[in-house]
Motif scaffolding. Structure first.
Motif, PDB file in Angstrom:
ATOM      1  N   GLY A 282     -23.391  44.555 -85.844  1.00 56.70           N
ATOM      2  CA  GLY A 282     -22.881  44.030 -84.582  1.00 56.70           C
ATOM      3  C   GLY A 282     -21.470  43.506 -84.756  1.00 56.70           C
ATOM      4  N   TYR A 283     -20.634  43.718 -83.736  1.00 57.35           N
ATOM      5  CA  TYR A 283     -19.236  43.280 -83.819  1.00 57.35           C
ATOM      6  C   TYR A 283     -19.031  41.997 -83.036  1.00 57.35           C
ATOM      7  N   ALA A 284     -18.486  40.993 -83.701  1.00 59.38           N
ATOM      8  CA  ALA A 284     -18.096  39.733 -83.065  1.00 59.38           C
ATOM      9  C   ALA A 284     -16.628  39.491 -83.377  1.00 59.38           C
ATOM     10  N   GLY A 285     -15.818  39.379 -82.339  1.00 64.30           N
ATOM     11  CA  GLY A 285     -14.379  39.239 -82.534  1.00 64.30           C
ATOM     12  C   GLY A 285     -13.999  38.035 -83.374  1.00 64.30           C
ATOM     13  N   GLY A 286     -14.762  36.944 -83.256  1.00 59.26           N
ATOM     14  CA  GLY A 286     -14.448  35.746 -84.019  1.00 59.26           C
ATOM     15  C   GLY A 286     -14.546  35.934 -85.517  1.00 59.26           C
ATOM     16  N   ASP A 287     -15.282  36.960 -85.952  1.00 57.82           N
ATOM     17  CA  ASP A 287     -15.399  37.236 -87.390  1.00 57.82           C
ATOM     18  C   ASP A 287     -14.199  37.993 -87.932  1.00 57.82           C
ATOM     19  N   HIS A 288     -13.330  38.443 -87.045  1.00 53.50           N
ATOM     20  CA  HIS A 288     -12.191  39.268 -87.461  1.00 53.50           C
ATOM     21  C   HIS A 288     -10.927  38.758 -86.762  1.00 53.50           C
ATOM     22  N   PRO A 289     -10.439  37.582 -87.141  1.00 52.61           N
ATOM     23  CA  PRO A 289      -9.321  36.963 -86.420  1.00 52.61           C
ATOM     24  C   PRO A 289      -8.008  37.723 -86.516  1.00 52.61           C
ATOM     25  N   ASP A 290      -7.905  38.647 -87.448  1.00 47.99           N
ATOM     26  CA  ASP A 290      -6.670  39.409 -87.592  1.00 47.99           C
ATOM     27  C   ASP A 290      -6.589  40.603 -86.660  1.00 47.99           C
ATOM     28  N   VAL A 291      -7.694  40.938 -86.009  1.00 47.65           N
ATOM     29  CA  VAL A 291      -7.739  42.172 -85.219  1.00 47.65           C
ATOM     30  C   VAL A 291      -6.853  42.095 -83.986  1.00 47.65           C
ATOM     31  N   GLU A 292      -6.849  40.970 -83.284  1.00 49.95           N
ATOM     32  CA  GLU A 292      -6.159  40.884 -81.993  1.00 49.95           C
ATOM     33  C   GLU A 292      -4.671  41.225 -82.118  1.00 49.95           C
ATOM     34  N   ALA A 293      -3.997  40.623 -83.084  1.00 52.69           N
ATOM     35  CA  ALA A 293      -2.564  40.895 -83.246  1.00 52.69           C
ATOM     36  C   ALA A 293      -2.319  42.341 -83.664  1.00 52.69           C
ATOM     37  N   GLU A 294      -3.175  42.851 -84.544  1.00 53.73           N
ATOM     38  CA  GLU A 294      -3.015  44.237 -84.994  1.00 53.73           C
ATOM     39  C   GLU A 294      -3.233  45.204 -83.844  1.00 53.73           C
ATOM     40  N   TRP A 295      -4.261  44.952 -83.042  1.00 51.15           N
ATOM     41  CA  TRP A 295      -4.531  45.790 -81.871  1.00 51.15           C
ATOM     42  C   TRP A 295      -3.364  45.753 -80.895  1.00 51.15           C
ATOM     43  N   THR A 296      -2.863  44.577 -80.595  1.00 50.30           N
ATOM     44  CA  THR A 296      -1.769  44.462 -79.632  1.00 50.30           C
ATOM     45  C   THR A 296      -0.551  45.252 -80.103  1.00 50.30           C
ATOM     46  N   ARG A 297      -0.249  45.153 -81.379  1.00 58.67           N
ATOM     47  CA  ARG A 297       0.901  45.882 -81.923  1.00 58.67           C
ATOM     48  C   ARG A 297       0.704  47.401 -81.803  1.00 58.67           C
ATOM     49  N   ARG A 298      -0.469  47.884 -82.199  1.00 62.25           N
ATOM     50  CA  ARG A 298      -0.704  49.323 -82.162  1.00 62.25           C
ATOM     51  C   ARG A 298      -0.861  49.818 -80.725  1.00 62.25           C
ATOM     52  N   PHE A 299      -1.507  49.029 -79.883  1.00 60.37           N
ATOM     53  CA  PHE A 299      -1.672  49.400 -78.477  1.00 60.37           C
ATOM     54  C   PHE A 299      -0.315  49.551 -77.807  1.00 60.37           C
ATOM     55  N   GLY A 300       0.588  48.608 -78.074  1.00 58.23           N
ATOM     56  CA  GLY A 300       1.923  48.696 -77.495  1.00 58.23           C
ATOM     57  C   GLY A 300       2.644  49.957 -77.916  1.00 58.23           C
ATOM     58  N   GLY A 301       2.541  50.305 -79.191  1.00 56.30           N
ATOM     59  CA  GLY A 301       3.178  51.533 -79.672  1.00 56.30           C
ATOM     60  C   GLY A 301       2.579  52.766 -79.035  1.00 56.30           C
TER      61      GLY A 301
END
Length: 343
Positions: A282-301
């Motif tokens: 199961g995926y819980a965002g709180g367990d992966h605090p580095d994902v949000e910034a990485e996603w935003t960067r790649r999503f923008g590109g």
């Protein structure tokens, strides 16, 4: 209070706790004085906010362990929002005019502690794109499932806010074949024509497991599951040896009027999991605090290069959010649903 601010603010409240699935009649528009920030707080004028199906769980009777507070009759509804800082403490990191994101949508003005708002940079070409619900799909596909070149990926609930992005993300991460599921033939056609899905299984259009076997004749390597229920059951049978299942949502239970919004039982052949060596996490965002910034960067590109699209239904006017949410629960929207606060 600034002279150019109105005296009152509108917000959407849950009028009564729904008995079953929420409908527009369960909400009310309230008018209140514009809130005044205290020390260490900012006042934000919201411009847009996103609707998400998980609100049903907050309004239901089964919400133990949910990372957001439950909603009861009289409470103002919440949700991801973007807006502009109107008032900010002197000497703080924010200034009037700064664009920010936070979780107090469903209202015209919100007061929050400075630490609970995220300043928006220029990584995304449009502030509304910060309301895209792709972070969990990206995190699950990169941190749990580890998509490999040539993988066949199955995304259940592919026409929703997460699923419409998940299929595109899987392809960008190297998937060789992307299969989705949805509840209507019209949505299935759009997923193939507009978002690059190779095949889509339509729930309720005959033997689901048989359709899945036809859509993925060699089986699946990765499951991004947003639904659970019979679709998770069928995915176990379709799994290849060593398949990786990432569970992100459980809409079959969350949007079941007979349940309380926080459970989703499914019959799974655990013997098949063992002999095939299938991993289920199961995926819980709180367990992966580095994902949000990485996603935003790649999503923008990806947005700027045209490699990804952000499909959403725009809704004009705060007062129309309750009906839009009812329609979301009924499965009548394609992609995300974003409310523009002022019509």
């Amino acid at each position: 209070m600034s002279a150019d601010l109105p005296r009152t603010s509108r917000e959407i409240r849950l009028a009564v706790t729904p008995d079953g699935l929420p409908e527009a009649k369960h909400f009310t528009v309230a008018e209140t004085p514009v809130p005044q920030p205290g020390p260490g707080e900012v006042l934000v004028r919201n411009s847009h906010f996103a609707l998400f199906a998980g609100l049903r769980t907050l309004m239901g009777t089964e919400n133990d362990g949910v990372p957001l507070p439950p909603l009861r009759g009289g409470d103002t509804v919440i949700g991801p929002a973007v807006g502009e800082v109107v008032l900010a403490p002197d000497g703080g990191p924010l200034r009037p005019g700064d664009r920010v994101a936070h979780l107090l949508g469903w209202r015209e003005f919100a007061v929050l502690p400075v630490g609970q708002v995220l300043p928006l940079g220029d990584e995304l070409p449009d502030p509304v794109a910060y309301l895209a619900q792709g972070s969990s799909a990206y995190g699950a596909l990169t941190r749990l499932a580890g998509v490999r070149p040539g993988d066949t990926v199955l995304v259940t609930g592919a026409a929703g806010a997460v699923g419409t992005l998940a299929g595109q993300i899987a392809r960008l991460l190297g998937a060789g074949r992307v299969v989705g599921t949805t509840g209507s033939a019209a949505k299935a056609e759009r997923l193939v024509a507009e978002l690059g899905y190779d095949a889509v299984v339509v729930r309720g259009a005959g033997d689901f497991a048989g359709q899945l076997a036809e859509a993925a004749p060699g089986g699946i390597d990765v499951l991004l599951d947003l639904v659970g229920g019979e679709q998770l059951t069928a995915a176990v049978d379709a799994a290849r040896p060593g398949a990786r299942f990432a569970l992100v949502g459980a809409l079959s239970g969350q949007l079941d009027a007979r349940r309380g919004g926080g459970s989703a039982p499914a019959g799974i052949d655990t013997y098949r999991l063992i002999v095939k060596g299938v991993s289920v996490r199961g995926y819980a965002g709180g367990d992966h605090p580095d994902v949000e910034a990485e996603w935003t960067r790649r999503f923008g590109g990806w947005l700027r290069s045209g490699e990804i699209r952000f499909p959403y239904t725009p809704v004009a006017g705060l007062e129309n959010a309750p009906l839009a949410f009812q329609q979301l629960v009924e499965g009548r929207h394609f992609g995300g649903v974003v409310v523009e606060v002022s019509s």
